[in-house]
Design a protein around this motif. Structure first.
Motif, short mmCIF file in Angstrom:
data_model
loop_
_atom_site.label_atom_id
_atom_site.label_comp_id
_atom_site.label_asym_id
_atom_site.label_seq_id
_atom_site.Cartn_x
_atom_site.Cartn_y
_atom_site.Cartn_z
N GLN A 172 32.80 -94.84 1.26
CA GLN A 172 31.47 -94.87 0.91
C GLN A 172 30.61 -96.00 1.18
O GLN A 172 30.76 -97.06 0.49
CB GLN A 172 31.00 -94.15 -0.44
N ASP B 74 26.30 -89.85 0.03
CA ASP B 74 26.77 -89.91 -1.33
C ASP B 74 27.30 -88.62 -1.72
O ASP B 74 26.63 -87.89 -2.31
CB ASP B 74 25.76 -90.67 -2.39
N VAL B 75 28.58 -88.65 -1.68
CA VAL B 75 29.00 -87.21 -2.13
C VAL B 75 29.01 -86.70 -3.33
O VAL B 75 28.68 -85.62 -3.45
CB VAL B 75 30.73 -87.16 -1.55
N ASN B 76 29.12 -87.67 -4.16
CA ASN B 76 29.12 -87.54 -5.75
C ASN B 76 27.54 -86.64 -6.04
O ASN B 76 27.58 -85.99 -6.74
CB ASN B 76 29.55 -88.35 -6.79
N SER B 77 26.68 -87.43 -5.83
CA SER B 77 25.37 -87.11 -5.91
C SER B 77 24.84 -85.75 -5.33
O SER B 77 24.37 -84.84 -5.82
CB SER B 77 24.34 -87.99 -5.60
N GLN C 61 27.07 -83.29 -4.44
CA GLN C 61 27.82 -82.27 -5.31
C GLN C 61 26.88 -82.03 -6.78
O GLN C 61 26.91 -80.68 -6.88
CB GLN C 61 29.38 -82.76 -5.46
N ASN C 62 26.58 -83.19 -7.27
CA ASN C 62 25.95 -82.77 -8.62
C ASN C 62 24.65 -81.95 -8.38
O ASN C 62 24.08 -80.97 -9.26
CB ASN C 62 25.40 -84.05 -9.28
N THR D 51 31.89 -78.45 -6.88
CA THR D 51 32.84 -79.54 -7.06
C THR D 51 33.80 -79.28 -5.67
O THR D 51 34.52 -78.30 -5.69
CB THR D 51 33.83 -79.40 -8.24
N ASP E 170 39.13 -83.35 -3.29
CA ASP E 170 39.40 -84.77 -2.50
C ASP E 170 39.82 -84.48 -1.03
O ASP E 170 40.68 -83.57 -1.00
CB ASP E 170 39.89 -85.76 -3.20
#
Length: 145
Positions: A21, A28-31, A33-34, A39, A42
């Motif tokens: 990243q 930004d994969v995490n933000s 997904q949120n 979810t 990986d």
């Protein structure tokens, strides 16, 4: 049941390697997904890698788990719980659970592997015989002119 080593080594080491990243360059994969309240697996998840491998024919099977350290005999009972998250009705698809053994060549039987090795050996033997029986032609001195 184990999912260790169910994906091809080339996929794990090359095709599905996790991307680094970088701020301002990659998403930004995490933000993300949120924000979408989901979810995602990986990219180095063995189940995901097997699922993403494209099937080359219309009827196919994909390896899900390996049973190690346990022998199944005729008449044994195995209890399996299946959760269906994705329907296949829209394209008249079906899902099945297949419990099978693989041969040393990876398939369900050795016939195709043995046939390939036999044909390859015959081809190599034929090439060697042609090379020994038919010597190469010598070029004439005028060839270089």
């Amino acid at each position: 049941w184990e999912n260790k080593d169910i994906a091809w080594k080339s996929d794990v080491e090359k095709k599905f390697v996790s991307a680094e990243q970088k701020a301002g360059v990659t998403t930004d994969v995490n933000s993300l997904q949120n924000w979408q309240n989901i979810t995602l697996p990986d990219t180095d998840d063995q189940d995901f890698i097997v699922w993403m491998r494209t099937a080359t024919v219309s009827e196919f099977s994909k390896l899900h788990r390996i049973i190690n350290g346990q022998k199944l005999r005729k008449g044994d009972i195995m209890e399996v719980t299946i959760q269906n998250f994705f329907t296949v009705d829209s394209f008249s698809g079906t899902k099945s659970l297949i419990i099978t053994t693989n041969s040393s060549l990876g398939g369900q039987n050795d016939v195709l592997g043995i046939a390939f090795m036999t044909i390859g050996s015959i081809s190599l033997l034929t090439a060697v015989c042609f090379r020994l029986l038919i010597p190469p032609k010598k070029l004439s001195p005028l060839h270089d002119i």
